[in-house]
Design a protein around this motif. Structure first.
Motif, PDB file in Angstrom:
ATOM      1  N   ARG A 299       4.403 -11.191   6.890  1.00 42.06           N
ATOM      2  CA  ARG A 299       3.304 -10.988   5.928  1.00 42.06           C
ATOM      3  C   ARG A 299       2.522  -9.724   6.248  1.00 42.06           C
ATOM      4  O   ARG A 299       2.117  -8.993   5.342  1.00 42.06           O
ATOM      5  CB  ARG A 299       2.375 -12.200   5.929  1.00 42.06           C
ATOM      6  N   GLU A 303       1.982  -6.527   3.920  1.00 37.70           N
ATOM      7  CA  GLU A 303       0.640  -6.011   3.636  1.00 37.70           C
ATOM      8  C   GLU A 303       0.572  -4.509   3.895  1.00 37.70           C
ATOM      9  O   GLU A 303      -0.006  -3.753   3.106  1.00 37.70           O
ATOM     10  CB  GLU A 303      -0.395  -6.740   4.492  1.00 37.70           C
ATOM     11  N   GLY A 317       1.726 -11.194   0.781  1.00 38.16           N
ATOM     12  CA  GLY A 317       0.830 -10.384   1.587  1.00 38.16           C
ATOM     13  C   GLY A 317      -0.419  -9.954   0.829  1.00 38.16           C
ATOM     14  O   GLY A 317      -0.482 -10.038  -0.387  1.00 38.16           O
TER      15      GLY A 317
END
Length: 317
Positions: A299, A303, A317
């Motif tokens: 995640r 991101e 994310g």
């Protein structure tokens, strides 16, 4: 930084690469790192480290290579498409040593300049220097034949002249790793999505023929025509296809990531290399002191990619 250096060996211990060894202009030197990224195009670091790889089709056939070129003196106002429209006449007149029906063509790159994706060198093994040497010699001679073809058989090219040939042979296919995940044609057909997705991609299947015969060309043409997406469609690229099965601190990027041959012919094109290269670089930076590439937070990777403008519609994310 060290340019003009070639990877010649690796040292590893327990699935971890500890040193990559290079030959430079003046000496041999070793590089240690927490994480290594194999962006050689040939999966060379992975191969030297003993990671499993595949190469070509089930018979070892590899896509033909191309020596790209730059041409001047083109009158683009008079140019018509496709470039291949008069190939049969040129074949009948004996212009070409090898009758090759697949001609990607000449593309405008300036007011009177054109970039040539023209001519195939068949049977080239991009991991063998003798094979590459022979392909350079053959391809530079082949460009003389294409110059005659463009000048005599196509409009707008009558005054064209060769400016430069590429410093490297355009190799489309050599080794690809066997990774934690393997992208396959089924994923392409399903417009697949993955939890560990690092990007989405939409380039069609593009397996250049390994031989200059009609059957091989027809197979290429059928696949390239039928195995393509409509606007807005794409497939996901999983992080797992960057990770070699038997190595703990190595990632790959570019045409050697883990795929079947259909998907390699898609992801090998430059935007696919951008996607995998960006993800591999960020993932390497996210690893801990042991460089464990499987232990990163997916995640967080997504991101970071999203913050840099990546297209990840399926990420959380």
């Amino acid at each position: 930084y060290r340019l003009v250096s070639r990877l010649i060996a690796v040292q590893q211990s327990g699935g971890r690469v500890t040193y990559a060894i290079f030959a430079g202009k003046t000496d041999l030197f070793a590089v240690s790192a927490r994480v290594f990224i194999d962006a050689t195009g040939d999966a060379l670091l992975c191969h030297l480290a003993g990671a499993p790889c595949e190469k070509g089709d089930e018979n070892g056939n590899l896509m033909a290579a191309t020596l790209c070129s730059l041409w001047a003196g083109i009158d683009w106002k008079r140019v018509k498409r496709p470039d291949s429209r008069n190939l049969e006449a040129a074949f009948a007149d004996g212009v070409f040593t090898t009758p090759d029906l697949h001609l990607p063509g000449m593309w405008r790159v300036g007011r009177s300049l054109g970039g040539g994706n023209i001519g195939h060198a068949f049977g080239v093994d991009g991991t063998d220097e003798q094979s590459l040497t022979a392909s350079f010699i053959y391809s530079r001679k082949l460009l003389n034949e294409y110059e005659r073809y463009y000048r005599q058989y196509l409009d707008g090219y009558e005054d064209m002249e060769l400016v430069a040939t590429a410093p490297m042979m355009g190799i489309r296919e050599t080794r690809r790793i066997l990774g934690d995940a393997v992208l396959t044609l089924e994923h392409f057909l399903a417009r697949a999505a993955f939890e560990d997705e690092i990007g989405r991609y939409s380039y069609p299947v593009d397996i250049h023929a390994a031989k200059p015969d009609l059957e091989s060309y027809n197979t290429f043409h059928k696949e390239h025509t039928e195995l393509r997406y409509k606007k807005g469609e794409s497939y996901g690229i999983p992080y797992g296809c960057l990770i070699p099965q038997t190595l703990d601190n190595v990632l790959t990027a570019g045409r050697c990531v883990s795929t079947d041959r259909y998907m390699q012919s898609s992801i090998r094109v430059m935007p696919g290399c951008y996607i995998t290269g960006q993800a591999a670089g960020i993932a390497a930076a996210l690893t801990g002191p042991d460089g464990a590439v499987r232990a990163i937070d997916i995640r967080l990777l997504q991101e970071r990619l999203l913050a840099m403008g990546a297209y990840l519609p399926n990420s959380r994310g």
